[in-house]
Design an enzyme around this catalytic site. Structure first.
Site, PDB file in Angstrom:
ATOM      1  N   ASP A  66       0.857  -1.203   0.000  1.00  0.00           N
ATOM      2  CA  ASP A  66       0.000   0.000   0.000  1.00  0.00           C
ATOM      3  C   ASP A  66       0.887   1.244   0.000  1.00  0.00           C
ATOM      4  O   ASP A  66       0.990   1.943   1.010  1.00  0.00           O
ATOM      5  CB  ASP A  66      -0.908  -0.046   1.236  1.00  0.00           C
ATOM      6  CG  ASP A  66      -1.968   1.040   1.232  1.00  0.00           C
ATOM      7  OD1 ASP A  66      -2.190   1.671   0.177  1.00  0.00           O
ATOM      8  OD2 ASP A  66      -2.577   1.261   2.303  1.00  0.00           O
ATOM      9  N   LYS A  68       0.568   3.797  -2.258  1.00  0.00           N
ATOM     10  CA  LYS A  68      -0.209   4.959  -2.735  1.00  0.00           C
ATOM     11  C   LYS A  68       0.677   5.897  -3.558  1.00  0.00           C
ATOM     12  O   LYS A  68       0.834   7.077  -3.240  1.00  0.00           O
ATOM     13  CB  LYS A  68      -0.841   5.717  -1.569  1.00  0.00           C
ATOM     14  CG  LYS A  68      -1.805   4.878  -0.749  1.00  0.00           C
ATOM     15  CD  LYS A  68      -2.533   5.700   0.286  1.00  0.00           C
ATOM     16  CE  LYS A  68      -3.370   4.870   1.212  1.00  0.00           C
ATOM     17  NZ  LYS A  68      -2.596   4.109   2.213  1.00  0.00           N
ATOM     18  N   ASP A  71       2.865  10.511  -8.886  1.00  0.00           N
ATOM     19  CA  ASP A  71       3.975  11.313  -9.413  1.00  0.00           C
ATOM     20  C   ASP A  71       3.702  11.514 -10.904  1.00  0.00           C
ATOM     21  O   ASP A  71       2.647  11.095 -11.410  1.00  0.00           O
ATOM     22  CB  ASP A  71       5.312  10.554  -9.178  1.00  0.00           C
ATOM     23  CG  ASP A  71       6.502  11.510  -9.078  1.00  0.00           C
ATOM     24  OD1 ASP A  71       6.569  12.462  -9.880  1.00  0.00           O
ATOM     25  OD2 ASP A  71       7.364  11.292  -8.214  1.00  0.00           O
TER      26      ASP A  71
HETATM   27  O1  LIG Z   1      -8.693   4.862   1.834  1.00  0.00           O
HETATM   28  C1  LIG Z   1      -7.860   4.224   2.513  1.00  0.00           C
HETATM   29  C2  LIG Z   1      -6.746   3.636   1.960  1.00  0.00           C
HETATM   30  C3  LIG Z   1      -5.890   2.924   2.744  1.00  0.00           C
HETATM   31  N1  LIG Z   1      -6.118   2.789   4.070  1.00  0.00           N
HETATM   32  C4  LIG Z   1      -5.159   1.981   4.863  1.00  0.00           C
HETATM   33  O2  LIG Z   1      -5.828   0.859   5.435  1.00  0.00           O
HETATM   34  C5  LIG Z   1      -5.387   0.639   6.761  1.00  0.00           C
HETATM   35  C6  LIG Z   1      -6.555   0.752   7.700  1.00  0.00           C
HETATM   36  O3  LIG Z   1      -6.086   0.624   9.014  1.00  0.00           O
HETATM   37  P1  LIG Z   1      -7.059   0.716  10.279  1.00  0.00           P
HETATM   38  O4  LIG Z   1      -6.094   0.671  11.430  1.00  0.00           O
HETATM   39  O5  LIG Z   1      -7.946  -0.501  10.213  1.00  0.00           O
HETATM   40  O6  LIG Z   1      -7.821   1.994  10.218  1.00  0.00           O
HETATM   41  C7  LIG Z   1      -4.273   1.663   7.027  1.00  0.00           C
HETATM   42  O7  LIG Z   1      -3.036   1.031   6.767  1.00  0.00           O
HETATM   43  C8  LIG Z   1      -4.517   2.754   6.003  1.00  0.00           C
HETATM   44  O8  LIG Z   1      -3.304   3.352   5.555  1.00  0.00           O
HETATM   45  C9  LIG Z   1      -7.225   3.353   4.622  1.00  0.00           C
HETATM   46  O9  LIG Z   1      -7.475   3.243   5.848  1.00  0.00           O
HETATM   47  N2  LIG Z   1      -8.077   4.052   3.827  1.00  0.00           N
END
Ligand SMILES: O=c1ccn([C@@H]2O[C@H](COP(=O)(O)O)[C@@H](O)[C@H]2O)c(=O)[nH]1
Length: 236
Positions: A66, A68, A71
């Site tokens: 992840d 993201k 660029d």
């Molecule tokens: O829109 C988004 C994109 C990525 N995330 C990621 O998912 C996890 C969620 O973690 P929790 O602790 O369950 O909240 C986190 O790594 C975010 O970077 C997101 O939440 N929303």
């Protein structure tokens, strides 16, 4: 894969948002055979966690990287080309047309799947307007999904609240991956568009991303397994 083809257990992705590789490996050992899919994001990747992608893949686990990315197109293409060699299953980029186009080009014919982050699940309409957007969450998510589909992106990251509308746009041609998952009674934290695991699956999510409710639980394995039971019950 369509949701019916994914085993309920494999639909839980645990976010390894932990401060070090040692902490991540300890968590992976605690979760054992229960969890088959992990997410590595900023915190672990920038703490030396990228080699864990290959290590987990060698153990038969899947990894969602992840990062993201966002660029100019050429830089995204080159970055994604490098990432294809790490062994991840999913990689995120922000859902901007040049970025998505560059990522699809960089992924080429490899098995890496590109997921476009539509609108972060910590945002609501007010947050988008404060950031200068004219559209609200649902309109922007849908517009970005249309663009992602045209550009050949493999899946979308959205909140479970948008899954129903997105299925009408992309059918089962794209994976819908949803963070913002909160088992009943767990702390919301900074998430604003949330659902319980069971409701998210019933709404049509393919994969659920859960971080803090699992990795900060007193018993992460029991918590992950309870989420998987809720997923299996919602699948029916
Ligand atoms: O829109 C988004 C994109 C990525 N995330 C990621 O998912 C996890 C969620 O973690 P929790 O602790 O369950 O909240 C986190 O790594 C975010 O970077 C997101 O939440 N929303």
């Amino acid at each position: 894969m369509t949701p019916t083809e994914i085993a309920p257990k494999d639909r839980l992705i645990v976010a390894l948002d932990l401060p070090s590789v040692d902490a991540a490996e300890a968590m992976i050992n605690r979760l054992g055979d229960s969890v088959t899919f992990y997410k590595i994001g900023y915190r672990l990747a920038y703490a030396g966690g990228l080699p864990l992608v290959g290590k987990l893949a060698d153990k038969g686990k899947k990894v969602f990287l992840d990062l993201k990315l966002h660029d100019i197109g050429n830089t995204v293409t080159q970055g994604v080309e490098s990432i294809t060699r790490l062994g991840a299953t999913f990689l995120t980029v922000h859902a901007y047309p040049q970025t998505m186009k560059g990522a699809v080009e960089g992924r080429g014919n490899t098995s890496l799947k590109i997921l476009a982050v539509t609108v972060l699940t910590s945002y609501n309409d007010d947050d988008l307007h404060a950031a200068g957007y004219r559209l609200g969450v649902s309109e922007l998510v849908e517009a970005r999904a249309q663009q992602a589909q045209v550009l050949g992106v493999d899946g979308l990251v959205c909140s479970p609240e948008e899954v129903g509308a997105l299925r009408k746009i992309v059918g089962h041609r794209m994976n819908l991956v949803t963070p913002g998952i909160r088992p009943a009674g767990s702390a919301t934290g900074d998430q604003k568009r949330i659902m319980t695991p069971g409701r998210a699956i019933a709404a049509g999510s393919d994969y659920l991303v859960v971080g803090r409710p699992v990795v900060e639980a007193a018993d992460p394995k029991a918590t992950a397994e309870a989420i998987q039971v809720e997923i299996a019950q919602a699948v029916g």
